[in-house]
Design an enzyme around this catalytic site. Structure first.
Site, PDB file in Angstrom:
ATOM      1  N   ASP A  67       0.812  -1.217   0.000  1.00  0.00           N
ATOM      2  CA  ASP A  67       0.000   0.000   0.000  1.00  0.00           C
ATOM      3  C   ASP A  67       0.841   1.262   0.000  1.00  0.00           C
ATOM      4  O   ASP A  67       0.321   2.366  -0.132  1.00  0.00           O
ATOM      5  CB  ASP A  67      -0.983   0.006   1.173  1.00  0.00           C
ATOM      6  CG  ASP A  67      -0.325  -0.240   2.522  1.00  0.00           C
ATOM      7  OD1 ASP A  67       0.705  -0.945   2.565  1.00  0.00           O
ATOM      8  OD2 ASP A  67      -0.842   0.258   3.544  1.00  0.00           O
ATOM      9  N   HIS A  68       2.167   1.116   0.122  1.00  0.00           N
ATOM     10  CA  HIS A  68       3.069   2.269   0.108  1.00  0.00           C
ATOM     11  C   HIS A  68       4.018   2.264  -1.088  1.00  0.00           C
ATOM     12  O   HIS A  68       4.793   3.201  -1.246  1.00  0.00           O
ATOM     13  CB  HIS A  68       3.891   2.307   1.395  1.00  0.00           C
ATOM     14  CG  HIS A  68       3.060   2.472   2.626  1.00  0.00           C
ATOM     15  ND1 HIS A  68       2.895   3.693   3.253  1.00  0.00           N
ATOM     16  CD2 HIS A  68       2.315   1.591   3.314  1.00  0.00           C
ATOM     17  CE1 HIS A  68       2.100   3.539   4.301  1.00  0.00           C
ATOM     18  NE2 HIS A  68       1.730   2.270   4.352  1.00  0.00           N
ATOM     19  N   ASP A 204       3.877   3.954   8.628  1.00  0.00           N
ATOM     20  CA  ASP A 204       3.671   2.783   9.461  1.00  0.00           C
ATOM     21  C   ASP A 204       4.729   2.609  10.553  1.00  0.00           C
ATOM     22  O   ASP A 204       5.900   2.332  10.265  1.00  0.00           O
ATOM     23  CB  ASP A 204       3.623   1.539   8.585  1.00  0.00           C
ATOM     24  CG  ASP A 204       2.476   1.601   7.598  1.00  0.00           C
ATOM     25  OD1 ASP A 204       1.917   2.690   7.402  1.00  0.00           O
ATOM     26  OD2 ASP A 204       2.143   0.557   7.023  1.00  0.00           O
TER      27      ASP A 204
END
Length: 301
Positions: A67-68, A204
């Site tokens: 997701d990054h 994160d």
């Protein structure tokens, strides 16, 4: 005209939703563009937000969860397709070099752009120019992760009443700025420090020293708040922060504008993130990010 703003391209953690794309954040800093954590779909979000490949100068990846970073392949191929005329530098954890290589060369295309790889292996300064210094700090996540901090050098603000008291005017104002003194009058006698702006990007991570170092004195802090406080055990287990923790970090660091993002799909009420960050004692500007939002960096004090 100089522009300093955050363009939010995506705000979802782990998986995109009907209303949130994977992560993606562009910081416009005067004439430069820094793209942070391009998740899947970033190229399309750039189009929707009016961001061109030519706007990019640096790509900063915090870590190699999908997701990054899954959008890297499309973004890199787009900057080559559009023949961006300037060098672009990519920063990412050195431990994830194999992932960067796979994404950079995921499919066949013609390379036309100078893309400089500048992996991050430790805390410290990554780049320095007249406009800013870019720094990295290690975070606490199941895979190696770094946050980024951009710091503008301090300048000086001329004080008209002081200049007048010393009879300094016209071309002599520029001269004392350039040379640091005019006769017996020092620049410090007629000016004061103008603190440079500071931007921090924290994705994160659990609470750790790196988070606080990145956030300290930031004019704008963009920070993950994946979970609400009731799920703090999940946050710790998976290496994330809650909204309340993000608010507490911003409070302790003296942040001026807090931008919460990276929301778990389990939550449907974004206002609760703001309530919990406020309950932690943060009193500055606060934005709960949504896709395609533009957030100006606060003006200098």
């Amino acid at each position: 005209m100089s522009v300093r703003e955050l363009v939010v391209l995506g705000t979802a953690s782990q998986v995109p939703t009907r209303h949130r794309n994977h992560n993606g954040y562009l910081l416009r800093w005067d004439g430069e563009g820094l793209l942070f954590d391009p998740g899947e779909g970033t190229q399309r979000q750039m189009l929707r937000a009016g961001v061109a490949a030519h706007d990019l100068h640096r790509i900063c990846v915090t870590h190699f969860h999908g997701d990054h970073s899954l959008g890297l392949a499309g973004v890199i191929q787009r900057i080559n397709l559009d023949r961006v005329p300037h060098e672009i530098t990519a920063h990412y954890p050195r431990s994830g070099q194999r992932f960067f290589d796979r994404l950079r060369y995921a499919t066949a295309y013609r390379e036309t752009v100078q893309l400089t790889e500048a992996p991050v292996a430790a805390d410290g300064v990554l780049a320095s120019s007249a406009a800013y210094t870019l720094e990295a700090r290690k975070l606490s996540h199941p895979v190696e992760s770094y946050g980024y901090r951009l710091v503008e050098p301090d300048g000086r603000r001329m004080l008209p009443e002081r200049l007048a008291s010393y009879g300094i005017k016209g071309p002599d104002v520029g001269r004392i700025q350039r040379e640091g003194a005019l006769g017996d009058v020092a620049l410090e006698d007629v000016s004061e420090v103008r603190r440079g702006q500071r931007f921090a990007f924290v994705m994160d991570t659990r609470l750790c020293d790196g988070v606080h170092a990145l956030a300290e004195g930031a004019d704008m802090l963009v920070i993950e708040s994946t979970f609400l406080d009731a799920d703090i055990e999940l946050a710790v287990d998976h290496g994330h922060l809650t909204a309340g923790q993000a608010g507490g970090i911003a409070r302790d660091a003296g942040v001026r504008h807090l931008v919460l993002t990276h929301f778990s799909q389990r939550y449907s009420e974004p206002d609760e993130f703001e309530r919990q960050a406020r309950a932690a004692g943060f009193e500055g500007e606060l934005t709960v990010a949504h896709d395609l939002l533009r957030v100006p960096v606060p003006k200098r004090r």
